[in-house]
Scaffold this motif. Structure first.
Motif, mmCIF file in Angstrom:
data_model
loop_
_atom_site.group_PDB
_atom_site.id
_atom_site.type_symbol
_atom_site.label_atom_id
_atom_site.label_comp_id
_atom_site.label_asym_id
_atom_site.label_seq_id
_atom_site.Cartn_x
_atom_site.Cartn_y
_atom_site.Cartn_z
ATOM 1 N N THR A 18 0.847 -1.186 0.000
ATOM 2 C CA THR A 18 0.000 0.000 0.000
ATOM 3 C C THR A 18 0.885 1.240 0.000
ATOM 4 O OG1 THR A 18 -0.122 0.168 2.405
ATOM 5 C CG2 THR A 18 -1.762 -1.244 1.326
ATOM 6 N N GLU A 19 0.270 2.394 -0.177
ATOM 7 C CA GLU A 19 1.050 3.631 -0.257
ATOM 8 C C GLU A 19 1.795 3.956 1.034
ATOM 9 O OE1 GLU A 19 -1.559 7.420 0.471
ATOM 10 O OE2 GLU A 19 -2.697 6.046 -0.800
ATOM 11 N N LYS A 20 1.393 3.394 2.152
ATOM 12 C CA LYS A 20 2.050 3.680 3.435
ATOM 13 C C LYS A 20 3.031 2.587 3.854
ATOM 14 C CE LYS A 20 -1.760 6.472 4.883
ATOM 15 N NZ LYS A 20 -1.732 7.672 5.570
ATOM 16 N N GLN A 21 3.204 1.577 3.010
ATOM 17 C CA GLN A 21 4.108 0.476 3.348
ATOM 18 C C GLN A 21 5.381 0.550 2.513
ATOM 19 O OE1 GLN A 21 1.428 -2.817 2.461
ATOM 20 N NE2 GLN A 21 1.158 -3.197 4.643
ATOM 21 N N PRO A 22 6.548 0.520 3.169
ATOM 22 C CA PRO A 22 7.796 0.457 2.400
ATOM 23 C C PRO A 22 7.969 -0.927 1.798
ATOM 24 C CG PRO A 22 8.263 0.337 4.745
ATOM 25 C CD PRO A 22 6.775 0.565 4.610
ATOM 26 N N VAL A 67 3.232 -12.575 -0.999
ATOM 27 C CA VAL A 67 4.068 -11.495 -0.454
ATOM 28 C C VAL A 67 3.806 -11.298 1.041
ATOM 29 C CG1 VAL A 67 4.614 -9.030 -0.573
ATOM 30 C CG2 VAL A 67 4.443 -10.372 -2.674
ATOM 31 N N PRO A 68 2.554 -11.242 1.489
ATOM 32 C CA PRO A 68 2.330 -11.111 2.936
ATOM 33 C C PRO A 68 2.922 -12.284 3.737
ATOM 34 C CG PRO A 68 0.329 -10.551 1.769
ATOM 35 C CD PRO A 68 1.286 -11.133 0.759
ATOM 36 N N GLN A 69 2.881 -13.494 3.165
ATOM 37 C CA GLN A 69 3.472 -14.643 3.854
ATOM 38 C C GLN A 69 4.979 -14.488 3.999
ATOM 39 O OE1 GLN A 69 2.330 -18.371 2.076
ATOM 40 N NE2 GLN A 69 0.141 -17.931 2.281
ATOM 41 N N ASN A 75 8.760 -10.601 10.242
ATOM 42 C CA ASN A 75 7.994 -9.728 11.145
ATOM 43 C C ASN A 75 7.679 -8.377 10.513
ATOM 44 O OD1 ASN A 75 7.915 -11.622 13.306
ATOM 45 N ND2 ASN A 75 10.056 -11.105 13.746
ATOM 46 N N ARG A 76 7.302 -8.421 9.247
ATOM 47 C CA ARG A 76 6.921 -7.221 8.495
ATOM 48 C C ARG A 76 5.503 -7.400 7.974
ATOM 49 N NH1 ARG A 76 10.841 -4.983 10.677
ATOM 50 N NH2 ARG A 76 12.817 -4.707 9.645
ATOM 51 N N SER A 77 4.929 -6.289 7.562
ATOM 52 C CA SER A 77 3.602 -6.312 6.952
ATOM 53 C C SER A 77 3.703 -5.680 5.570
ATOM 54 C CB SER A 77 2.615 -5.529 7.824
ATOM 55 O OG SER A 77 1.344 -5.519 7.222
ATOM 56 N N LEU A 78 3.235 -6.396 4.569
ATOM 57 C CA LEU A 78 3.276 -5.895 3.196
ATOM 58 C C LEU A 78 2.098 -6.498 2.440
ATOM 59 C CD1 LEU A 78 5.071 -4.069 1.477
ATOM 60 C CD2 LEU A 78 6.336 -6.090 0.757
ATOM 61 N N ASN A 79 1.277 -5.626 1.869
ATOM 62 C CA ASN A 79 0.053 -6.058 1.196
ATOM 63 C C ASN A 79 0.013 -5.534 -0.230
ATOM 64 O OD1 ASN A 79 -0.732 -5.311 4.286
ATOM 65 N ND2 ASN A 79 -1.543 -7.263 3.608
ATOM 66 N N PRO A 80 0.432 -6.362 -1.198
ATOM 67 C CA PRO A 80 0.423 -5.944 -2.603
ATOM 68 C C PRO A 80 -0.992 -5.600 -3.067
ATOM 69 C CG PRO A 80 1.616 -7.987 -2.348
ATOM 70 C CD PRO A 80 0.934 -7.719 -1.050
#
Length: 108
Positions: A18-22, A67-69, A75-80
């Protein structure tokens, strides 16, 4: 033959998050690229219908789950995000097709 079947323009957006996730990397490879190479590499993990072609819809579904897996392992969060303009009728698709696919060589 495959070119005639998929000759419509395609407008698709795939993002790493998302726009707020590096976008995160491990050992020089981003989580997104790691999943992308799994999706369209050999074997093509995103090919859910076993036709040896990965469409952007198959790719989007694969990336939004994988990607989230991968991110959770670090220990990161990333949602394509996968976006297709639903208002455009007769929209084509991006296709990832191996060079030796029979449909590409049908006219030869």
């Amino acid at each position: 033959a495959i070119y005639r079947a998929w000759d419509q323009k395609a407008h698709v957006l795939l993002t790493a998050g998302t726009e707020k996730q590096p976008a995160y990397e491990v050992n020089g490879s981003s989580f997104f690229c790691t999943a992308l190479f799994q999706a369209i590499g050999e074997p093509m993990a995103a090919d859910t219908n076993d036709d040896d072609i990965v469409t952007d819809e198959e790719l989007g579904e694969f990336l939004t789950t994988q990607v989230p897996q991968i991110a959770r392992q670090y220990n990161r969060s990333l949602n394509p995000m996968h976006y297709r303009d639903a208002q455009v009728q007769n929209m084509g698709q991006f296709l990832f097709i191996p060079r030796d696919h029979p449909l590409l060589n049908a006219g030869q």
